[in-house]
Design a protein around this motif. Sequence first.
Motif, PDB file in Angstrom:
ATOM      1  N   GLN A  22      31.233  45.090  88.647  1.00 28.21           N
ATOM      2  CA  GLN A  22      30.935  44.891  87.224  1.00 28.21           C
ATOM      3  C   GLN A  22      32.000  44.027  86.562  1.00 28.21           C
ATOM      4  N   ALA A  23      33.269  44.287  86.877  1.00 32.29           N
ATOM      5  CA  ALA A  23      34.353  43.478  86.307  1.00 32.29           C
ATOM      6  C   ALA A  23      34.249  42.033  86.784  1.00 32.29           C
ATOM      7  N   GLN A  24      33.933  41.856  88.036  1.00 30.16           N
ATOM      8  CA  GLN A  24      33.773  40.514  88.595  1.00 30.16           C
ATOM      9  C   GLN A  24      32.601  39.797  87.921  1.00 30.16           C
ATOM     10  N   ALA A  25      31.511  40.501  87.688  1.00 32.92           N
ATOM     11  CA  ALA A  25      30.356  39.903  87.021  1.00 32.92           C
ATOM     12  C   ALA A  25      30.708  39.501  85.587  1.00 32.92           C
ATOM     13  N   ALA A  26      31.528  40.309  84.909  1.00 36.60           N
ATOM     14  CA  ALA A  26      31.948  39.973  83.544  1.00 36.60           C
ATOM     15  C   ALA A  26      32.788  38.696  83.538  1.00 36.60           C
ATOM     16  N   VAL A  27      33.707  38.579  84.483  1.00 39.58           N
ATOM     17  CA  VAL A  27      34.528  37.362  84.555  1.00 39.58           C
ATOM     18  C   VAL A  27      33.656  36.165  84.925  1.00 39.58           C
ATOM     19  N   ASP A  28      32.695  36.371  85.799  1.00 39.56           N
ATOM     20  CA  ASP A  28      31.777  35.298  86.159  1.00 39.56           C
ATOM     21  C   ASP A  28      30.980  34.849  84.933  1.00 39.56           C
ATOM     22  N   TYR A  29      30.558  35.802  84.105  1.00 41.68           N
ATOM     23  CA  TYR A  29      29.843  35.468  82.877  1.00 41.68           C
ATOM     24  C   TYR A  29      30.747  34.655  81.942  1.00 41.68           C
ATOM     25  N   LEU A  30      32.002  35.090  81.806  1.00 45.42           N
ATOM     26  CA  LEU A  30      32.943  34.326  80.973  1.00 45.42           C
ATOM     27  C   LEU A  30      33.083  32.896  81.487  1.00 45.42           C
ATOM     28  N   SER A  31      33.155  32.753  82.795  1.00 46.88           N
ATOM     29  CA  SER A  31      33.258  31.419  83.387  1.00 46.88           C
ATOM     30  C   SER A  31      32.013  30.597  83.086  1.00 46.88           C
ATOM     31  N   ASP A  32      30.829  31.219  83.179  1.00 42.01           N
ATOM     32  CA  ASP A  32      29.579  30.520  82.874  1.00 42.01           C
ATOM     33  C   ASP A  32      29.528  30.062  81.418  1.00 42.01           C
ATOM     34  N   GLN A  33      30.221  30.806  80.547  1.00 37.29           N
ATOM     35  CA  GLN A  33      30.250  30.455  79.128  1.00 37.29           C
ATOM     36  C   GLN A  33      31.360  29.446  78.810  1.00 37.29           C
ATOM     37  N   LYS A  34      31.974  28.890  79.860  1.00 38.12           N
ATOM     38  CA  LYS A  34      33.058  27.894  79.727  1.00 38.12           C
ATOM     39  C   LYS A  34      34.323  28.469  79.084  1.00 38.12           C
ATOM     40  N   PHE A  35      34.500  29.793  79.209  1.00 37.29           N
ATOM     41  CA  PHE A  35      35.716  30.434  78.723  1.00 37.29           C
ATOM     42  C   PHE A  35      36.841  30.131  79.704  1.00 37.29           C
ATOM     43  N   ALA A  36      38.046  29.978  79.218  1.00 39.30           N
ATOM     44  CA  ALA A  36      39.205  29.688  80.071  1.00 39.30           C
ATOM     45  C   ALA A  36      39.606  30.960  80.825  1.00 39.30           C
ATOM     46  N   VAL A  37      38.977  31.184  81.989  1.00 37.28           N
ATOM     47  CA  VAL A  37      39.172  32.432  82.736  1.00 37.28           C
ATOM     48  C   VAL A  37      40.577  32.566  83.328  1.00 37.28           C
ATOM     49  N   GLU A  38      41.359  31.495  83.307  1.00 37.16           N
ATOM     50  CA  GLU A  38      42.739  31.628  83.790  1.00 37.16           C
ATOM     51  C   GLU A  38      43.576  32.509  82.864  1.00 37.16           C
ATOM     52  N   ASN A  39      43.022  32.886  81.711  1.00 39.08           N
ATOM     53  CA  ASN A  39      43.694  33.789  80.775  1.00 39.08           C
ATOM     54  C   ASN A  39      43.288  35.247  80.985  1.00 39.08           C
ATOM     55  N   VAL A  40      42.481  35.500  82.013  1.00 37.01           N
ATOM     56  CA  VAL A  40      41.936  36.842  82.255  1.00 37.01           C
ATOM     57  C   VAL A  40      42.556  37.440  83.516  1.00 37.01           C
ATOM     58  N   THR A  41      42.793  38.734  83.477  1.00 32.97           N
ATOM     59  CA  THR A  41      43.315  39.479  84.623  1.00 32.97           C
ATOM     60  C   THR A  41      42.474  40.734  84.812  1.00 32.97           C
ATOM     61  N   ILE A  42      42.112  41.041  86.053  1.00 34.69           N
ATOM     62  CA  ILE A  42      41.425  42.299  86.365  1.00 34.69           C
ATOM     63  C   ILE A  42      42.477  43.263  86.900  1.00 34.69           C
ATOM     64  N   ILE A  43      42.587  44.413  86.248  1.00 35.15           N
ATOM     65  CA  ILE A  43      43.571  45.414  86.671  1.00 35.15           C
ATOM     66  C   ILE A  43      42.841  46.703  87.023  1.00 35.15           C
ATOM     67  N   GLY A  44      43.016  47.149  88.270  1.00 34.07           N
ATOM     68  CA  GLY A  44      42.442  48.410  88.717  1.00 34.07           C
ATOM     69  C   GLY A  44      43.385  49.553  88.372  1.00 34.07           C
ATOM     70  N   SER A  45      42.847  50.634  87.844  1.00 35.23           N
ATOM     71  CA  SER A  45      43.652  51.799  87.469  1.00 35.23           C
ATOM     72  C   SER A  45      43.132  53.031  88.196  1.00 35.23           C
ATOM     73  N   ASP A  46      43.937  54.085  88.204  1.00 30.04           N
ATOM     74  CA  ASP A  46      43.580  55.353  88.862  1.00 30.04           C
ATOM     75  C   ASP A  46      43.249  55.110  90.333  1.00 30.04           C
ATOM     76  N   LEU A  47      44.189  54.537  91.058  1.00 31.84           N
ATOM     77  CA  LEU A  47      43.959  54.175  92.454  1.00 31.84           C
ATOM     78  C   LEU A  47      43.897  55.403  93.356  1.00 31.84           C
ATOM     79  N   ARG A  48      42.990  55.318  94.355  1.00 30.25           N
ATOM     80  CA  ARG A  48      42.848  56.361  95.376  1.00 30.25           C
ATOM     81  C   ARG A  48      42.668  55.674  96.715  1.00 30.25           C
ATOM     82  N   GLN A  49      43.147  56.324  97.738  1.00 33.23           N
ATOM     83  CA  GLN A  49      42.871  55.844  99.082  1.00 33.23           C
ATOM     84  C   GLN A  49      41.733  56.689  99.637  1.00 33.23           C
TER      85      GLN A  49
END
Length: 157
Positions: A22-49
């Motif tokens: 879902q996060a990847q799809a959101a960034v892909d959508y931002l890219s499709d909208q010509k948003f400067a995606v180099e200003n975006v970071t995806i951060i995973g929280s509550d990590l589990r193995q």
Amino acid sequence: MSASVSMPLGGVQVGSYDSYEQAQAAVDYLSDQKFAVENVTIIGSDLRQVERVTGRLTWGRVLAAGAAGGAWWGLFVGLLLGIFAARPGAWIGSILTGLLIGLLFGALFAAIGYSASRGRRDFTSTSAVVAGRYDLMCNPAHAEEARAHLARFSLRG
């Protein structure tokens, strides 16, 4: 962009998602909208193995896997040696010899490794690190624009 005390790593939060897809799809959508995606970071929280058990480990599986891995290495070495064969038909012998030696050594080393474990881990598994949620962070100067695009993205369904 460097992190500071006033701005956490990645900037300010502009979205939060339950899965990486879902996060990847959101960034892909931002890219499709010509948003400067180099200003975006995806951060995973509550990590589990998560370790998923895939099967029981037996002597037969150990020897077969070791032999198969050794056979690939032996085939590779046999091909390399076969390139430099003096006689035209000698490369086939190099390949078969490399394959056989690789098969035997692969099975031998797998048996040594498995016997050294003394039955403490008689199963196979795959493991992965997964996050409980994925936050989209953005440089504060572009955060409002990102939020506006992501609001339209969430309305799409």
